[in-house]
Enzyme design. Structure first.
Site, PDB file in Angstrom:
ATOM      1  N   HIS A 111       0.855  -1.191   0.000  1.00  0.00           N
ATOM      2  CA  HIS A 111       0.000   0.000   0.000  1.00  0.00           C
ATOM      3  C   HIS A 111       0.891   1.241   0.000  1.00  0.00           C
ATOM      4  O   HIS A 111       1.738   1.417   0.881  1.00  0.00           O
ATOM      5  CB  HIS A 111      -0.932   0.007   1.219  1.00  0.00           C
ATOM      6  N   GLU A 162       1.704   3.876   3.030  1.00  0.00           N
ATOM      7  CA  GLU A 162       2.180   3.360   4.321  1.00  0.00           C
ATOM      8  C   GLU A 162       3.705   3.450   4.364  1.00  0.00           C
ATOM      9  O   GLU A 162       4.419   2.465   4.384  1.00  0.00           O
ATOM     10  CB  GLU A 162       1.635   1.932   4.503  1.00  0.00           C
ATOM     11  N   HIS A 209       2.343  -3.719   6.798  1.00  0.00           N
ATOM     12  CA  HIS A 209       1.418  -2.625   6.502  1.00  0.00           C
ATOM     13  C   HIS A 209       1.478  -1.620   7.648  1.00  0.00           C
ATOM     14  O   HIS A 209       2.097  -1.854   8.672  1.00  0.00           O
ATOM     15  CB  HIS A 209      -0.025  -3.150   6.412  1.00  0.00           C
ATOM     16  N   GLU A 267       0.493  -4.763  11.006  1.00  0.00           N
ATOM     17  CA  GLU A 267       0.164  -3.340  10.844  1.00  0.00           C
ATOM     18  C   GLU A 267       1.013  -2.566  11.850  1.00  0.00           C
ATOM     19  O   GLU A 267       0.815  -2.665  13.062  1.00  0.00           O
ATOM     20  CB  GLU A 267      -1.325  -3.086  11.128  1.00  0.00           C
TER      21      GLU A 267
HETATM   22 ZN   LIG Z   1      -1.964  -1.628   4.105  1.00  0.00          ZN
END
Ligand SMILES: [Zn+2]
Length: 443
Positions: free
Chosen positions: A189, A192, A318, A397
């Site tokens: 992504h 990020e 992430h 994350e």
């Molecule tokens: Zn992500």
């Protein structure tokens, strides 16, 4: 004299660069929603599905907050809708452009200091360890690491991007007789930014500690060949640097829609489009026209499949929220909403999370995606676990937690601390995985 001229050229190039960034988020809000009922959740899921709102954290449950980015010109409309639904909310960041401007200013200062330090020390280029580097600088970093120790460190190509960049990674092969592999990727992504920085830090520290005879690091790198890909979405990442800071998807474009980009983490060819992904090309979670439709996905899939049954561990980084996820994301229809070896997966993750917590008291929640969050299909973690049979498959994350530090816009001054604690957590986690694998093969 040469040094002074080069310092002046640094200053000039930085001031030119600064004028290239857009001010696209003036008065945009970061809003925290506190859904209380199933009706609230259904309303929010419909907003995510039709792509009308940018969700910064996943829709979880009725007891968990969700952060959304609302453009300035849509704010009044959403406020009246939230009130209509009696959905509690409050504004976390009143002007996102201000947070982005602050981040840019700090990043420019950081770059300037690094360039001055590098030139002064006679280095060919500034260090990118612990900062938000551009993609070309990351590729140069990989190549320098390989050139410094070609026997043990190699750059590999994963594939091309829609805009024809080469996606590159690095493999650390310190033990020529090691046959088992592990995989770590970052940056699927675009916005990020802390994740590519983390992968670069891991590469730098693994090599440095191996060469400095750190016992745990030597043990890990003698056991596995370690493949690390710092950016799986270079087109989106570059776009987030040059044009649109909050860009998430890749940059593919099809004539059938005016919108750009596919969410690569909904595009993987396993249980594709079975929930938590959108068929609308304008949605932030657009899964693409078909499973594995994106050239970036194809590259990763082919690369990992070419070494199928050699992988012991898969990790995809992430941000944000401080979660350490196991499979599955696509289903809740399992005992415990998780796979058969869930207890082992969870226990190893908890070892890593406990190490991280010893730094700055930062707490991670550990569990399966669908158990802790909601359904998300077509993600890398389910594909790695089910399609590739990688027994230890995870998604992390990274910080901040919800709502801290304007979410993705994490000040670069905080990046080294996050990278350092994550590296420490990865080491104890990998040592635990190694121990588990050794005891299962001997038993
Ligand atoms: Zn992500």
């Amino acid at each position: 004299m040469n040094r002074i001229i080069s310092l002046i050229s640094i200053l000039v190039s930085l001031s030119i660069w600064n004028t290239c960034t857009e001010s696209a988020y003036v008065q945009d809000k970061l809003v925290r929603l506190e859904p209380l009922t199933e009706q609230h959740l259904d309303y929010l899921r419909s907003l995510e599905d039709n792509g009308s709102l940018d969700f910064w954290t996943e829709i979880t449950g009725s007891d968990r907050p969700i952060d959304v980015h609302i453009p300035a010109n849509e704010y009044d409309q959403y406020v009246s809708e939230f009130k209509q639904y009696s959905l509690p909310f409050h504004v976390l960041v009143d002007n996102l452009q201000e947070s982005i401007d602050n981040e840019q200013r700090e990043l420019l200062q950081d770059r300037l200091m690094r360039q001055i330090q590098g030139r002064w020390a006679g280095q060919p280029r500034a260090s990118i360890v612990g900062t938000y580097a551009r993609y070309n600088d990351m590729v140069a970093f990989l190549q320098e690491k390989a050139a410094a120790d070609p026997t043990h460190v190699e750059v590999f190509d994963i594939g091309r991007t829609f805009e024809n960049r080469i996606i590159q990674g690095i493999v650390l092969k310190f033990n020529p007789s090691a046959t088992r592999n592990i995989w770590i990727d970052c940056g699927i992504h675009a916005r990020e930014w802390i994740t590519p920085a983390t992968c670069i830090w891991l590469i730098d520290q693994f090599i440095a500690e191996y060469n400095n005879n750190d016992a745990t690091t030597r043990d890990l790198l003698n056991n596995w060949n370690v493949y690390i890909a710092p950016s799986l979405n270079p087109d989106g990442y570059e776009y987030s640097h040059t044009t649109s800071r909050l860009w998430r998807k890749n940059r593919s474009k099809r004539p059938s829609s005016t919108c750009y980009g596919v969410d690569l983490n909904r595009n993987y060819p396993w249980k594709w489009m079975t929930g938590g992904a959108s068929s609308s090309p304008c949605s932030e979670t657009y899964a693409g026209p078909s499973a594995g439709s994106e050239i970036e996905t194809v590259g990763v899939v082919n690369f990992l499949q070419s070494k199928i049954n050699t992988w012991d561990m898969y990790m995809s980084f992430h941000s944000y929220g401080q979660w350490w996820f196991t499979p599955y994301g696509y289903t809740t229809n399992l005992p415990d909403k998780a796979p058969a070896n869930y207890a082992t997966l969870e226990a190893a993750a908890k070892v890593g999370a406990a190490t991280i917590q010893t730094f700055n008291q930062r707490k991670y929640a550990v569990g399966s995606v669908s158990r802790l969050l909601y359904i998300a299909s077509g993600s890398t973690v389910d594909w790695a676990y089910d399609a590739l049979n990688i027994p230890y498959s995870y998604t992390i994350e990274l910080p901040p937690t919800q709502g801290d530090s304007a979410g993705f816009v994490l000040p670069v001054s905080l990046a080294p601390g996050v990278c350092q604690e994550t590296y420490a957590g990865m080491k104890t986690f990998l040592a635990e995985v190694k121990k588990n694998l050794a005891s299962s093969s001997s038993g």
